[in-house]
Design a protein around this motif. Structure first.
Motif, short mmCIF file in Angstrom:
data_model
loop_
_atom_site.label_atom_id
_atom_site.label_comp_id
_atom_site.label_asym_id
_atom_site.label_seq_id
_atom_site.Cartn_x
_atom_site.Cartn_y
_atom_site.Cartn_z
N GLY A 414 1.35 15.35 17.66
CA GLY A 414 0.79 16.34 17.25
C GLY A 414 0.31 16.61 15.63
O GLY A 414 -0.15 17.36 15.46
N SER A 416 -1.60 16.13 12.68
CA SER A 416 -3.17 16.23 12.69
C SER A 416 -3.81 15.76 11.26
O SER A 416 -5.13 15.80 11.19
N PRO A 431 -0.76 14.33 21.57
CA PRO A 431 0.71 14.05 21.72
C PRO A 431 0.98 12.52 21.38
O PRO A 431 2.14 12.16 21.11
#
Length: 447
Positions: A414, A416, A431
């Protein structure tokens, strides 16, 4: 029951100062020590605290004492080596004008031998009104002037006379002292050696103080033991998180992140019930820059402080990479309690990179106030690599730390983007996201 302290503590980051050392006060005080107005020395440093990213000034002892401040002789008087009540009021006003709160250091486990309550015992014997304040042992037979009782002290220090916390008058005294200084503008108290005092005593004190000052932050110094029980039974907002402090530098020195991972899991358990007071240094321990074998790991330690749940504190000087070793001998605290120059401009520029690192990571902390009560989960751990996620209120960030001698990569589901430090991300926001760090690298990643 969960406590995170008063609402304002959510945004609190403390700059911790030991005033007697900071201002260069003489090491001893007597009954005729003249008032020297040294507290004003701190005024020139308040903007420094703001620039650092702090929102509060956590003061070490400022009350009249014989030596180091922890042998209090008058809880209602500012130590004459620091100034007087007017100096205190001026400091609180100057701090408040900048949005800085003030936390006081209260020594309520014991007093110095020069405290009037104990002097009365020495002068008047068992009939002294304050004799029940202490745990005394009188010689057999009638008392004669000059006869001194045996008494309990603090950890073998004979000049620190332990109070009897079952005495209602001691409860009354502590409540009155705490309210007196809260009335004068303090925002809370650090309760020194809280671990040596029964929680039943703290429960009585905190209930009565909160009745008058519901917005006060009440935090206890606890080193070992059951932190959660101490907070719950004593009615406190927090205790000092020594477990995490030790695990940070120890795991970095030993290149064993399993120790830190274990401490983070313990820390997460504490956050089910309360928000701990977190730190990398204070007036009682070797400075973090001296404790770490690799100076480059100061950044790794600071990442943990900035990105995990807690109310963080920075010990004055640590933000400039000050060094100092605590030693178990007379004067062994001197290195970690040095005098500071008149203004921050007089500090060596050598410490500026460390200062800027603090600004970067504390700034990140201020932009994410939800981190105050964030829950932490370890994502990946090996001897030389650790990643963990901190999350609360629907927000999340990931910290990655490496002590490896070469590049490393690991999954950071997750994640980013990079918020601080340096990392290369593969498949960001998915993921399967992976973070790649250079040798000895670190980074803080968005969600």
């Amino acid at each position: 029951m969960f406590t995170s302290g008063p609402a304002w503590v959510r945004h609190a980051i403390w700059w911790h100062v030991y005033p007697l050392g900071f201002t260069g006060a003489e090491p001893r005080s007597t009954g005729d020590t003249p008032v020297t107005h040294r507290l004003g020395h701190l005024h020139a440093w308040l903007d420094h605290a703001l620039e650092l990213g702090a929102s509060g000034l956590a003061l070490g002892p400022v009350f009249a004492s014989g030596t180091h401040g922890y042998d209090t002789t008058d809880h209602y008087r500012i130590d004459p080596r620091l100034g007087d009540e007017g100096d205190f009021d001026a400091l609180v006003a100057a701090a408040s004008a900048r949005g800085l709160r003030v936390l006081l250091d209260g020594v309520f486990n014991h007093v110095g031998r020069g405290h009037p309550a104990f002097r009365a015992v020495l002068e008047q014997g068992p009939s002294a009104a304050t004799a029940p304040w202490f745990r005394l042992r009188w010689p057999d037979g009638p008392w004669t002037p000059g006869t001194e009782p045996g008494y309990d002290d603090f950890e073998g220090h004979h000049h620190l006379v332990a109070l009897d916390h079952s005495c209602p008058a001691v409860v009354d005294h502590v409540v009155d002292v705490m309210n007196h200084w809260l009335d004068r503008g303090a925002s809370g108290w650090r309760l020194d050696a809280a671990y040596a005092v029964p929680t039943t005593f703290w429960a009585q004190v905190t209930e009565r103080v909160r009745a008058r000052h519901p917005d006060a932050y009440l935090m206890g110094e606890v080193i070992h033991g059951d932190y959660t029980a101490f907070v719950t039974e004593g009615g406190l907002d927090a205790v000092t998180q020594y477990e995490l402090w030790k695990a940070v530098w120890s795991s970095l020195n030993d290149r064993n992140f399993h120790e830190l991972a274990h401490a983070l899991r313990r820390h997460d358990g504490f956050l089910e019930r309360f928000v701990p007071y977190t730190f990398l240094g204070n007036h009682d321990v070797t400075r973090i820059a001296s404790r770490l074998a690799d100076p480059g790991h100061v950044a790794h330690a600071l990442v943990v402080l900035a990105t995990t749940g807690g109310t963080p504190a920075v010990y004055a000087g640590d933000e400039h990479g000050f060094r100092g070793v605590k030693e178990d001998r007379a004067g062994g605290d001197d290195e970690v309690r040095p005098p500071f120059p008149a203004t921050p401009a007089e500090l060596s520029p050598i410490g500026l990179p460390v200062f800027h690192l603090h600004q970067e990571l504390l700034g990140l902390r201020r932009r994410h106030p939800w981190l105050h009560a964030a829950r932490t989960s370890v994502l990946d751990v090996s001897n030389e690599f650790l990643s963990y996620a901190s999350a609360a209120e629907g927000q999340r960030l990931v910290a990655v730390l490496s002590t490896a001698g070469g590049p490393v990569g690991a999954r950071v589901p997750g994640a980013s983007g990079v918020l601080a430090g340096r990392a290369r991300l593969d498949a960001p926001g998915t993921p399967g996201a992976r973070a790649h760090l250079d040798a000895g690298g670190w980074a803080v990643l968005a969600g």
